[in-house]
Scaffold this motif. Structure first.
Motif, PDB file in Angstrom:
ATOM      1  N   GLU A 125      17.639  80.184  30.211  1.00 15.56           N
ATOM      2  CA  GLU A 125      16.733  80.131  29.821  1.00 15.56           C
ATOM      3  C   GLU A 125      15.606  79.788  30.214  1.00 15.56           C
ATOM      4  O   GLU A 125      14.016  79.601  29.747  1.00 15.56           O
ATOM      5  CB  GLU A 125      16.851  78.336  29.647  1.00 15.56           C
ATOM      6  N   THR A 126      15.070  80.745  30.891  1.00 16.42           N
ATOM      7  CA  THR A 126      13.826  81.172  32.047  1.00 16.42           C
ATOM      8  C   THR A 126      13.308  82.054  31.574  1.00 16.42           C
ATOM      9  O   THR A 126      11.659  82.400  31.123  1.00 16.42           O
ATOM     10  CB  THR A 126      14.144  80.925  33.082  1.00 16.42           C
ATOM     11  N   LYS A 127      13.769  83.128  30.783  1.00 19.84           N
ATOM     12  CA  LYS A 127      13.597  83.530  29.709  1.00 19.84           C
ATOM     13  C   LYS A 127      13.544  83.248  28.077  1.00 19.84           C
ATOM     14  O   LYS A 127      13.729  82.489  27.690  1.00 19.84           O
ATOM     15  CB  LYS A 127      14.703  85.157  29.319  1.00 19.84           C
ATOM     16  N   ILE A 128      11.829  83.364  28.129  1.00 18.22           N
ATOM     17  CA  ILE A 128      11.060  83.456  26.493  1.00 18.22           C
ATOM     18  C   ILE A 128      11.521  84.270  25.751  1.00 18.22           C
ATOM     19  O   ILE A 128      11.665  85.469  26.138  1.00 18.22           O
ATOM     20  CB  ILE A 128       9.786  83.543  26.670  1.00 18.22           C
ATOM     21  N   LEU A 129      11.959  84.012  24.851  1.00 16.77           N
ATOM     22  CA  LEU A 129      12.723  84.707  23.647  1.00 16.77           C
ATOM     23  C   LEU A 129      10.923  85.316  22.526  1.00 16.77           C
ATOM     24  O   LEU A 129      11.392  83.509  21.840  1.00 16.77           O
ATOM     25  CB  LEU A 129      14.005  83.820  22.472  1.00 16.77           C
ATOM     26  N   LYS A 130      11.637  86.428  21.905  1.00 15.94           N
ATOM     27  CA  LYS A 130      10.689  86.338  21.223  1.00 15.94           C
ATOM     28  C   LYS A 130      11.602  86.384  19.589  1.00 15.94           C
ATOM     29  O   LYS A 130      10.972  85.610  18.766  1.00 15.94           O
ATOM     30  CB  LYS A 130      10.629  88.422  20.790  1.00 15.94           C
ATOM     31  N   ASP A 131      12.751  86.475  19.839  1.00 14.43           N
ATOM     32  CA  ASP A 131      13.649  86.179  18.413  1.00 14.43           C
ATOM     33  C   ASP A 131      14.980  86.063  19.123  1.00 14.43           C
ATOM     34  O   ASP A 131      15.507  85.631  20.360  1.00 14.43           O
ATOM     35  CB  ASP A 131      13.517  86.797  17.411  1.00 14.43           C
ATOM     36  N   GLY A 132      15.667  84.663  17.789  1.00 15.33           N
ATOM     37  CA  GLY A 132      17.197  84.842  18.332  1.00 15.33           C
ATOM     38  C   GLY A 132      17.455  83.535  19.922  1.00 15.33           C
ATOM     39  O   GLY A 132      16.480  82.249  19.407  1.00 15.33           O
ATOM     40  N   THR A 133      18.850  83.535  20.076  1.00 12.15           N
ATOM     41  CA  THR A 133      19.101  82.759  20.549  1.00 12.15           C
ATOM     42  C   THR A 133      19.628  82.728  22.379  1.00 12.15           C
ATOM     43  O   THR A 133      19.518  83.733  22.289  1.00 12.15           O
ATOM     44  CB  THR A 133      20.123  81.036  20.258  1.00 12.15           C
ATOM     45  N   TYR A 134      19.719  81.188  23.060  1.00  6.87           N
ATOM     46  CA  TYR A 134      20.818  82.435  24.092  1.00  6.87           C
ATOM     47  C   TYR A 134      21.964  82.658  23.669  1.00  6.87           C
ATOM     48  O   TYR A 134      22.723  81.690  23.103  1.00  6.87           O
ATOM     49  CB  TYR A 134      20.325  80.905  25.415  1.00  6.87           C
ATOM     50  N   PRO A 135      22.534  82.668  24.410  1.00  9.62           N
ATOM     51  CA  PRO A 135      24.655  82.701  25.039  1.00  9.62           C
ATOM     52  C   PRO A 135      24.847  81.475  24.374  1.00  9.62           C
ATOM     53  O   PRO A 135      24.473  80.837  26.219  1.00  9.62           O
ATOM     54  CB  PRO A 135      24.311  83.967  26.168  1.00  9.62           C
ATOM     55  N   GLU A 136      25.898  81.548  24.438  1.00 13.64           N
ATOM     56  CA  GLU A 136      26.850  80.336  24.631  1.00 13.64           C
ATOM     57  C   GLU A 136      27.097  80.571  25.919  1.00 13.64           C
ATOM     58  O   GLU A 136      28.462  80.773  26.546  1.00 13.64           O
ATOM     59  CB  GLU A 136      27.192  79.542  23.287  1.00 13.64           C
ATOM     60  N   TYR A 137      27.042  79.356  26.543  1.00  9.70           N
ATOM     61  CA  TYR A 137      28.204  79.016  27.887  1.00  9.70           C
ATOM     62  C   TYR A 137      29.964  78.632  27.896  1.00  9.70           C
ATOM     63  O   TYR A 137      30.810  78.587  26.974  1.00  9.70           O
ATOM     64  CB  TYR A 137      28.035  77.549  28.850  1.00  9.70           C
ATOM     65  N   GLY A 138      30.003  79.394  28.435  1.00  7.71           N
ATOM     66  CA  GLY A 138      31.857  79.652  29.087  1.00  7.71           C
ATOM     67  C   GLY A 138      32.053  80.675  27.618  1.00  7.71           C
ATOM     68  O   GLY A 138      33.527  80.316  27.086  1.00  7.71           O
ATOM     69  N   LYS A 139      31.618  81.416  26.326  1.00  5.19           N
ATOM     70  CA  LYS A 139      32.899  82.307  25.202  1.00  5.19           C
ATOM     71  C   LYS A 139      33.550  82.090  25.869  1.00  5.19           C
ATOM     72  O   LYS A 139      33.223  83.538  26.902  1.00  5.19           O
ATOM     73  CB  LYS A 139      32.140  82.197  24.622  1.00  5.19           C
ATOM     74  N   SER A 140      34.435  83.226  25.103  1.00  4.04           N
ATOM     75  CA  SER A 140      35.719  83.891  25.251  1.00  4.04           C
ATOM     76  C   SER A 140      34.918  85.894  25.467  1.00  4.04           C
ATOM     77  O   SER A 140      35.751  87.050  26.132  1.00  4.04           O
ATOM     78  CB  SER A 140      36.932  84.354  24.630  1.00  4.04           C
ATOM     79  N   LYS A 141      34.442  85.990  24.606  1.00  2.11           N
ATOM     80  CA  LYS A 141      33.865  86.798  24.901  1.00  2.11           C
ATOM     81  C   LYS A 141      32.062  87.113  24.506  1.00  2.11           C
ATOM     82  O   LYS A 141      31.613  85.922  24.055  1.00  2.11           O
ATOM     83  CB  LYS A 141      33.810  87.987  23.548  1.00  2.11           C
ATOM     84  N   PRO A 142      32.175  87.937  26.398  1.00  8.66           N
ATOM     85  CA  PRO A 142      30.066  87.188  26.487  1.00  8.66           C
ATOM     86  C   PRO A 142      29.129  87.641  25.276  1.00  8.66           C
ATOM     87  O   PRO A 142      29.457  88.618  24.447  1.00  8.66           O
ATOM     88  CB  PRO A 142      29.643  88.237  27.549  1.00  8.66           C
ATOM     89  N   ASP A 143      27.776  87.240  24.765  1.00  6.49           N
ATOM     90  CA  ASP A 143      27.273  87.601  23.932  1.00  6.49           C
ATOM     91  C   ASP A 143      25.751  87.816  24.760  1.00  6.49           C
ATOM     92  O   ASP A 143      26.374  87.724  25.600  1.00  6.49           O
ATOM     93  CB  ASP A 143      26.023  86.267  22.899  1.00  6.49           C
ATOM     94  N   LEU A 144      25.169  88.659  24.107  1.00  5.02           N
ATOM     95  CA  LEU A 144      23.507  89.373  25.110  1.00  5.02           C
ATOM     96  C   LEU A 144      22.197  89.247  24.754  1.00  5.02           C
ATOM     97  O   LEU A 144      22.590  88.501  23.399  1.00  5.02           O
ATOM     98  CB  LEU A 144      24.278  90.588  24.804  1.00  5.02           C
ATOM     99  N   VAL A 145      21.532  88.920  25.848  1.00  4.83           N
ATOM    100  CA  VAL A 145      20.720  89.353  25.377  1.00  4.83           C
ATOM    101  C   VAL A 145      19.832  89.932  26.096  1.00  4.83           C
ATOM    102  O   VAL A 145      19.532  90.938  27.069  1.00  4.83           O
ATOM    103  CB  VAL A 145      19.829  87.639  26.395  1.00  4.83           C
ATOM    104  N   THR A 146      19.099  90.477  25.078  1.00  2.00           N
ATOM    105  CA  THR A 146      18.221  92.447  25.688  1.00  2.00           C
ATOM    106  C   THR A 146      17.002  92.298  25.622  1.00  2.00           C
ATOM    107  O   THR A 146      15.722  91.277  25.064  1.00  2.00           O
ATOM    108  CB  THR A 146      18.482  93.585  24.713  1.00  2.00           C
TER     109      THR A 146
END
Length: 459
Positions: A125-146
């Motif tokens: 959450e210290t990363k400023i996003l151009k678009d999209g959202t942050y990954p949710e905590y503790g999901k069974s499959k990891p989502d990515l922020v690039t």
């Protein structure tokens, strides 16, 4: 005092051509020195801004020195105990553990070998996003922020063209699905059991021992392909990392491990999986830039490797300072030429006004008044030239250099090549006045020292 001001303005008006040329010399010198210094300062600001984009100067990255996936000495690996020690160091603000999984990332026909970094939600959450959202905590499959920089390292293996230079180069990564292929080899104990089972089966089926070798698993057999979602993209084009939430990554790799071996986790000295998380690295945030060197040294004393962006900033500062000095010297040469012009103008003015000076002294004018009159004229020339030079410099910088140079060099439109702080504007005008007064000092002192009769009778 008022008569001195009236005479000064009257004499400058009477000799308007000489006055104009003298002021023009000061203007040229001022424009040169202000433009050169502002370009140097603009370069310095741009370089510093780009370096800060590439890495926070208060950020320290910590790695172990082992350079192997085997744990020979657990005290030299990064564990929860290591984090506790580092958190106790003075000046440490935050400590974020990192788990990395290396593999090949594929987005359509574009691919690259990279690392997915699992980091805590607080760091994400210290990363400023151009678009999209942050990954949710503790999901069974990891989502990515690039990071946006990923577009530069994704290549089409057939054409060699990067994603950034392709027709879709301006497209965001957010909401795209990617294939991530990583090596998922079992630990030594699991492999031994599998080999023993294969050997027994082989003996039952054939007496030819070569079948065991031919039937043994290859490197490709241990590659695992998983489809992952990109849920956000950072606003930093120099960010080449791929992030995910660390607890989701832990949960996924633990559930999909081969035997007892967890991807991204080292083995013990016997080649077996260990029973605690060994982190790939740490990201530290220091209280201030001044604490970075001391904390890095303390981490090195603990047996770990510390890297930070401060050295790059120091190097950039030295380079920028050298460029500013060099450009300032070039501008100063033009100002020196203007000063020589002022000396020449004031010397000629003294010679032309010898009778005027003698008459003033005969009617009781003090030598200090004569000195002040000539110094005032010199300072006025410098003030007028300096003020006009600063105004012209601003117009040249804003409408020519800042508008045309980025287009010529194909730089981003938001980049400003020059930078003119208020102190440079005020300092330049004051400097021009002081230099002009000094330039007129010798002719003024000569005029003030003339004898009344000698001056009055000079033709």
């Amino acid at each position: 005092m008022s008569w001195i001001l009236k005479m000064s303005f009257s004499n400058m008006k009477k000799r308007r051509t000489r006055t104009f040329l003298t002021i023009l010399g000061v203007v040229i010198g001022t424009v040169s020195i202000v433009s050169m210094i502002s370009v140097g300062m603009g370069y310095s600001r741009s370089v510093m801004a780009e370096i800060v984009k590439q890495g926070n100067p208060t950020e320290i990255r910590v790695y172990d020195n082992a350079g192997t996936n085997r744990v020979e000495r657990k005290d030299r690996k990064i564990t929860e105990k290591t984090i506790g020690k580092i958190e106790e160091l003075e000046g440490v603000k935050n400590v974020y553990p990192v788990i990395s999984v290396e593999g090949s990332l594929k987005l359509g026909k574009y691919e690259t070998y990279t690392t997915i970094m699992g980091v805590p939600q607080e760091y994400l959450e210290t990363k400023i996003l151009k678009d999209g959202t942050y990954p949710e905590y503790g999901k069974s499959k990891p989502d990515l922020v690039t990071g946006q920089g990923i577009s530069y390292i994704l290549f089409n293996s057939h054409s060699g063209v990067s994603y950034h230079d392709s027709k879709v180069g301006d497209d965001t990564f957010t909401n795209k699905k990617v294939d991530f292929i990583y090596y998922n080899e079992p630990d030594t104990e699991t492999l031994s059991e599998a080999e023993a089972e294969t050997e027994t089966t082989g003996n039952e089926q054939t007496q030819d021992m070569e079948t065991d070798v031919e039937g043994s698993p290859s490197y490709e057999d241990y590659l695992k392909n998983v489809k992952l979602n990109i849920v956000g993209t950072t606003d930093n084009e120099y960010d080449y990392y791929i992030y995910t939430e660390i607890e989701s990554l832990k949960k996924y790799v633990r559930r999909n491990k081969a035997g007892n071996s967890i991807p991204g986790q080292p083995l013990d000295k016997d080649g077996k999986a260990i029973n605690e998380w060994i982190y790939s690295g740490l990201i530290l945030e220091a209280e201030s830039v001044d604490d970075v060197d001391r904390i890095s040294k303390a981490i090195s004393n603990l047996g770990f490797r510390a890297e930070n962006n401060k050295e790059g900033i120091k190097s950039a500062e030295k380079t920028a300072a050298s460029i500013k000095v060099l450009l300032g010297i070039v501008g100063m040469i033009a100002l020196v030429v203007a000063v020589i012009g002022i000396v020449n103008t004031m010397s000629t003015a003294v010679y032309d006004r010898m009778q005027e000076i003698g008459t003033l002294k005969l009617i009781g004018c003090d030598s200090d008044d004569i000195l002040f009159m000539f110094l005032f004229e010199s300072g006025l020339l410098g003030a007028m030239g300096g003020t006009m030079g600063v105004i012209i410099s601003f117009l040249v910088n804003h409408f020519v250099i800042d508008k045309k140079v980025p287009a010529m060099l194909e730089l981003p439109k938001e980049i400003y090549v020059t930078y003119m702080p208020w102190w440079l504007v005020c300092g330049t005008i004051v400097f021009a006045i002081v230099i002009s007064v000094i330039a007129g000092l010798i002719p003024a002192r000569y005029a003030a020292g003339l004898r009344p009769l000698e001056a009055a009778t000079t033709t």
